[in-house]
Design a protein around this motif. Structure first.
Motif, mmCIF file in Angstrom:
data_model
loop_
_atom_site.group_PDB
_atom_site.id
_atom_site.type_symbol
_atom_site.label_atom_id
_atom_site.label_comp_id
_atom_site.label_asym_id
_atom_site.label_seq_id
_atom_site.Cartn_x
_atom_site.Cartn_y
_atom_site.Cartn_z
ATOM 1 N N SER A 150 -102.284 -49.884 1.341
ATOM 2 C CA SER A 150 -102.791 -50.987 0.451
ATOM 3 C C SER A 150 -103.900 -52.046 1.010
ATOM 4 O O SER A 150 -103.787 -52.044 2.057
ATOM 5 C CB SER A 150 -101.466 -51.732 -0.016
ATOM 6 O OG SER A 150 -100.740 -52.489 0.866
ATOM 7 N N GLU A 151 -104.678 -52.569 0.066
ATOM 8 C CA GLU A 151 -105.835 -53.147 0.576
ATOM 9 C C GLU A 151 -106.025 -54.367 -0.266
ATOM 10 O O GLU A 151 -105.827 -54.354 -1.476
ATOM 11 C CB GLU A 151 -107.263 -52.277 0.650
ATOM 12 C CG GLU A 151 -108.257 -53.129 1.228
ATOM 13 C CD GLU A 151 -109.432 -52.049 1.311
ATOM 14 O OE1 GLU A 151 -110.516 -52.565 1.607
ATOM 15 O OE2 GLU A 151 -109.359 -51.197 0.547
ATOM 16 N N ASN A 152 -106.250 -55.551 0.418
ATOM 17 C CA ASN A 152 -106.629 -56.703 -0.214
ATOM 18 C C ASN A 152 -107.966 -57.410 0.645
ATOM 19 O O ASN A 152 -108.596 -56.716 1.317
ATOM 20 C CB ASN A 152 -105.559 -57.692 -0.349
ATOM 21 C CG ASN A 152 -104.821 -58.247 0.938
ATOM 22 O OD1 ASN A 152 -105.634 -57.939 2.196
ATOM 23 N ND2 ASN A 152 -103.983 -59.074 0.915
ATOM 24 N N VAL A 153 -108.365 -58.795 0.391
ATOM 25 C CA VAL A 153 -109.407 -59.155 0.985
ATOM 26 C C VAL A 153 -109.315 -59.432 2.567
ATOM 27 O O VAL A 153 -110.265 -59.558 3.428
ATOM 28 C CB VAL A 153 -109.690 -60.464 0.422
ATOM 29 C CG1 VAL A 153 -109.959 -60.633 -0.904
ATOM 30 C CG2 VAL A 153 -108.607 -61.484 0.588
ATOM 31 N N CYS A 154 -108.042 -59.320 3.145
ATOM 32 C CA CYS A 154 -107.749 -59.250 4.395
ATOM 33 C C CYS A 154 -107.922 -58.069 5.030
ATOM 34 O O CYS A 154 -108.067 -57.637 6.365
ATOM 35 C CB CYS A 154 -106.418 -59.912 4.707
ATOM 36 S SG CYS A 154 -106.340 -61.463 4.263
#
Length: 1137
Positions: free
Chosen positions: A1004-1008
């Protein structure tokens, strides 16, 4: 007489035939063709340089002495924005523009249609001295070009063979031109001689071996012609060259060079120059030579290879680089000459004004910027040269140059100027008549018969001559009279004095309006019968016990007091100086005793010799006495307390006190001098004596240190100079400060701001004084004890509620400036200002930071008096690990290491009494998300597999922006990324290999970024094997290949020095083209200053912190197998002012 008539007809036919041949030759040859017999015409004309300015260059010519010649140059005006400047040179630096006149004429024209400038150099009636190399130089605003050519002048030779009429003769003894009969025998003989000469010339032509012509056709340098003629024994070199010119020479095309060196290059000393050739084959070996010596690569000589171009760069050119250069490729050569131009010579130290006397030595000294430079000395606009008398002497010592005048005269007064090619300096020399000073005058003499009379005087100049006169008649030397001149002393000696020698004697120096006089008294001896005893007596004009004689003597002169005495028996003489007995018979002051004469002698009078002298004579019969008052007069002492009382912009007031001792004569006035500090040359400020004790000196230069001194003058002469004044500088106070405003006011303070004065001057400004006073009062109170250097000041300790006026005064070494005053009084009372929070733009939306990072927020606000600041988080007090620092103007919110628990809504409140302003801040602390949940293979078909999963339980306090899916074969377990930034919670993985079994994992991926751990699929996807049937394509595949083409070209840009910039363009082409960036047509290599990017056809060239040297023309070239494309732009880097 039929025979002469027939001969006359034949002569006319021959003349007509020759005229027709001449006209035919004129029609075939262009007018004013002066290229005959030139070595350069043997070679074909040069091809035009595509990068040069010349369309056609002047050609080398050979011209007969006395004829006219014209050199023509055509310049392409389409390349130039304005009219170019053209200069013609002979040799290296002799500019022909200074010779413009009847012989050298310059013409120019401009064709508007073709935009071509035509420049002509016309030389009328050339002489032998006009022979040599010439150069034409064209200079435009940003371009420069030059070319060389040669003019060869042939000396005149008598040639009478073409004058047919000279062959005619008249027979007979008659002297008239028309008398006698015509005789044509001379003409027939001439023709026979001409036929013989033609045969002889033909025989000489046949003497040249045929192989010589083949050698001469390949000659490229003029010196080779002489070598070949000497090798084959050819003495008629000029005839060989004339015949060689008539042979049609086919231009031989160079096999190695596509473009050769220019004939000449010019560069300023210290700059660099590039010599460039273009080869036909890049693999050809090339060598560079300087004056025949091989050049090796070094920091000074840099070799460059750019495609077919070969460039030699010479850095920091000096006079040693002014030489001939050669480029060799195997057996082929090309030549050029580099001219190094020296920079202009400037004046480093100028001339000083001088004031001397006649006969003195004058030395004018100057210093230039270069050693060994040539300078020109001028007097009143006329150049000075070394005359036969060696009146002027010129001297060089390194950078210093001297003009020396050994013995100055009145005619040497004037303005002298020294000139170089880069500057000049001027000084004034004043020569005055030298004043003659009398050091010792002539004293009156009283002598007896047969004695010797000696008149002696001393003047200040040893070289002065003069004449002696008696009663106005010049005295001539004789056996008894002797005239001598020894240094400063002049003597007239008369032996065996007679009564006729009595009279007035005068010495007059030659050339001076001055005379020295004395009287010769002859003392007769009378024999009388007197008693044996006679009382003593002093024989003076006013003798007696109460008589006094006053004698005045100039200090330094000799004083002799001869007192005749008598008495029988001989009296005893006693001298008294004041109340003391004087008995010295030797020394500077002494007594001489003779019969009936007593003398008191002072060799060199001094101020201490001034006294009351008493002579007393006694014998048994009686006594007598006389009093002599000796007064010594001298030049006065120097003035005292010389000082500068005030100074201005170009003036200063000098004051002094009179001297304590006036020398015995009243002071008649003063002489004043001044000089620059460090200089040895004093300048008189007045030529007539000045009677006052204050003097205003004007016409001074502001900012220069001066010194002054004063001389006192009386009737005797000029005193020694006073002590120099302290060095002073003519300066003026500054003007008043400008733009004075009241910036802030509180209950006890007031803040003022202003700008510097418009006129500061050479004295600069030391600081400012701030003063204030109450309204209606004239008493100004200083607000600061020390000067304020900056243009702002806060006055403290002011009375609350008072109305005050403020003013600011600039101060420098010259004093105080006029004040700058506020127009209106200010009330000292703090103004309540409503609080207001100025929330920065980035904090008006959610402020996001990562876990562990610092949070440092500065929020400015305003309000008076100082407001009260309160922070809360969602109505609660802040955590202990949150630090708050508040000043008068802002508040700082600081977290050393942010955590997710710091996320939330923060409120800021600023209060002043019952007024308040609030602001809210949303802070979010994020981190990487957790792994996806329930990853599994939902379906498998063909070579595809459908993978599904659920979002992670922890999104890291931030929205999930996508997923990264990877696959791995169970055999190798090597993971490969299939999809990145997948937004959905499922994906179809294609192109799986038949017979393999695959596992999948998802991040999974977010802004971090991506999650630390992936979600692994619970099951696997197996691709079964099946029969495959190949179906051939039933359509023709489209050809997507295309040549490069710029969709968006480069555009001209202007950037500021020190700020990074970028150049952008877009290109299309298939296969993907190779991109090359160029600056000024030179490829940009791996320079860290430049960063080149190519993304989806968008090309970007980043230039990091450019400087003015990065300005230029930038090009982008795209190349693939189908072609290439080029786009250009200009980049200008400006330096901020």
């Amino acid at each position: 007489m039929p025979e002469p008539a027939a001969a006359k007809k034949e002569v006319k036919k021959e003349e007509k035939k020759e005229k027709k041949e001449e006209k035919k030759g004129e029609t075939q040859e262009p007018p004013k063709d002066t290229k005959d017999d030139s070595l350069d015409d043997i070679h074909p004309p040069e091809q035009r340089d595509p990068d040069g300015l010349f369309l056609s260059k002047p050609q080398s010519v050979l011209v007969d002495c006395g004829k006219d010649v014209t050199a023509v140059a055509r310049v392409d005006g389409a390349q130039l924005a304005a009219k170019p400047a053209v200069r013609w040179f002979k040799g290296k630096w002799l500019e022909l523009g200074i010779k413009s006149g009847t012989r050298f004429q310059f013409r120019e024209a401009f064709d508007k249609d073709s935009k071509v400038y035509t420049f002509e150099l016309h030389i009328s009636k050339v002489v032998i001295s006009d022979r040599g190399d010439y150069r034409c130089e064209v200079t435009a605003k940003d371009k420069k070009d030059s070319c060389s050519f040669n003019i060869d002048v042939e000396a005149p030779r008598p040639n009478d063979k073409d004058n047919v009429l000279q062959a005619f003769k008249r027979t007979g003894e008659a002297k008239g031109d028309m008398a006698g009969e015509l005789d044509f025998s001379g003409l027939l003989k001439k023709r026979e001689v001409q036929v013989e000469e033609k045969k002889k010339k033909k025989d000489e032509d046949d003497q040249f071996p045929p192989e010589i012509w083949e050698l001469l056709k390949g000659v490229t340098k003029k010196s080779e012609y002489e070598r070949i003629a000497f090798q084959y024994g050819i003495t008629d070199l000029r005839g060989m060259l004339k015949r060689l010119k008539k042979i049609k020479v086919e231009p031989k095309k160079s096999e190695a060079f596509v473009r050769k060196l220019d004939p000449a290059y010019q560069v300023d000393k210290g700059n660099k120059i590039k010599l460039m050739v273009e080869l036909s084959n890049p693999d050809l070996p090339l060598k560079w030579y300087k004056n025949g010596q091989l050049i090796k690569p070094s920091t000074k000589y840099v070799f460059e290879n750019v495609g077919l171009k070969r460039i030699l760069t010479i850095h920091k050119c000096s006079l040693a680089d002014d030489a001939a250069y050669e480029c060799r490729v195997n057996e082929e050569k090309c030549f050029t000459e580099v001219f190094v131009k020296e920079p202009p010579v400037t004046i480093a130290k100028g001339l000083d004004d001088q004031q001397v006397f006649v006969g003195d030595r004058v030395v004018l000294e100057t210093e230039v910027s270069e050693e060994g430079a040539q300078v020109m000395w001028m007097k009143d606009g006329v150049e000075l040269t070394r005359e036969e008398t060696f009146k002027y002497r010129f001297k060089k010592d390194g950078k210093k140059h001297y003009l020396i005048i050994n013995e100055a005269t009145k005619e040497d007064t004037g303005h002298y100027k020294v000139m170089t090619n880069g500057g000049e300096s001027e000084a004034e020399v004043i020569v005055e008549d030298k004043k003659l000073e009398v050091l010792q005058g002539i004293a009156d003499l009283t002598v007896k018969a047969k004695e010797q009379a000696v008149f002696k005087c001393e003047v200040s100049d040893e070289k002065v001559t003069g004449k002696w006169y008696k009663n106005g008649v010049e005295v001539r030397p004789s056996k008894r009279i002797h005239i001598s001149h020894n240094g400063r002393f002049h003597k007239l000696v008369i032996d065996d004095v007679r009564p006729e020698d009595e009279g007035d004697y005068t010495f007059i120096p030659d050339g001076y309006a001055l005379s020295l006089s004395a009287k010769l008294n002859f003392l007769e001896i009378k024999v009388e019968y007197v008693p044996k005893q006679e009382p003593p007596k002093i024989h003076l004009d006013t003798s007696g016990k109460t008589a006094e004689n006053t004698i005045v003597v100039v200090a330094g002169n000799k004083l002799r007091l001869d007192v005749p005495i008598s008495g029988e028996p001989a009296p005893t003489v006693t001298w008294m100086k004041g109340d003391e007995l004087f008995t010295e018979t030797e020394g500077r002051a002494h007594i001489e005793e003779k019969k009936e004469l007593s003398s008191f002698v002072i060799e060199s009078a001094e101020r201490g010799d001034e006294a009351r002298y008493t002579i007393k004579v006694t014998n048994p019969v009686g006594e007598d006495s006389a009093v002599l008052l000796v007064k010594v007069v001298d030049v006065p002492d120097p003035p005292e307390s010389v000082r500068i009382t005030s100074v201005g912009e170009d003036w200063a007031v000098l004051a002094w006190d009179p001297p304590k001792y006036d020398g015995g004569q009243p002071v008649t006035g003063y002489l004043i001098e001044r000089k620059k500090k460090g200089s040895m040359r004093w300048m008189k400020l007045n030529f007539e004596v000045y009677t006052g004790t204050t003097y205003e000196s004007t016409k001074m230069i502001e900012g220069i240190l001066y010194e002054m001194r004063v001389f006192a003058v009386n009737a005797i002469g000029i005193s020694q100079p006073s002590h120099n004044t302290q060095p002073f500088m003519p300066i003026a106070p500054t003007s008043e400060p400008t733009h004075l405003i009241l910036e802030d006011v509180t209950d006890t303070t007031a803040t003022l701001k202003w700008r510097p004065p418009e006129r500061v001057g050479a004295g600069g400004i030391d600081g400012y004084l701030v003063e204030y006073c109450r309204e209606g009062s004239d008493e100004w109170i200083p607000a600061n004890t020390e000067l304020v250097e900056r243009c702002g000041f806060t006055v403290k300790g002011l009375p609350t509620g008072e109305k005050l006026l403020f003013r600011v005064i600039g101060v420098n070494i010259a004093g105080k400036s006029p004040p700058a005053t506020l127009l209106q009084p200010a009330t000292i009372r703090e103004i309540v200002e409503r609080p207001k929070i100025r929330l920065p733009r980035q904090l008006r939306q959610t402020y996001v930071r990562k876990v562990g990072e610092q949070v440092n927020l500065v929020i400015p606000f305003q309000g008076k008096p100082r407001p009260r600041v309160t922070w809360t988080k969602e109505g609660q007090a802040l955590d202990k690990d949150i630090n708050i620092r508040t000043s008068d103007l802002d508040t700082v919110f600081f977290i050393r290491a942010a955590g997710r628990h710091h996320s939330g809504q923060y409120e800021l409140s600023v209060c002043i009494e019952n007024m308040e302003d609030t602001a809210s801040l949303c802070l979010r602390i994020v981190e990487k998300p957790g792994p996806p949940q329930a990853v599994k293979v939902k379906e498998v078909w063909g070579f595809n597999a459908l993978v599904e999963w659920e979002p992670p339980k922890d999104n890291g306090n931030s929205e999930i922006t996508g997923y990264c899916i990877q696959k791995a074969d169970k055999k190798t377990m090597e993971w490969f990324t299939v999809y990145e930034h997948n937004r959905l919670t499922r994906c179809t993985v294609s192109d799986l290999v038949m017979g393999n079994e695959y596992l999948f994992r998802v991040y999974s991926e977010n802004v971090c970024g991506l999650s630390e751990a992936p979600g692994l699929s619970q099951n696997s996807a197996r691709i079964p094997k099946a029969g495959l049937i190949l179906k051939p394509m039933d359509y023709k595949e489209h050809d997507f290949r295309s040549a490069p083409k710029f969709l968006t070209p480069l555009v001209d840009r202007t950037a500021v020095a020190g700020y990074s910039t970028a150049l952008n363009c877009a290109v299309r082409g298939h296969p993907k083209p190779k991109v090359i960036w160029l600056k000024n047509k030179m490829e940009i290599g791996e320079d860290p200053k430049f960063l080149m990017k190519h993304s989806q056809g968008v090309l970007t060239l980043h230039i990091r912190k450019p400087s003015p040297f990065d300005s230029g023309t930038y090009s982008c070239r795209a190349v693939n197998e189908l072609g290439e494309a080029l786009t250009e732009c200009k980049l200008e880097i400006r330096v901020p002012q």
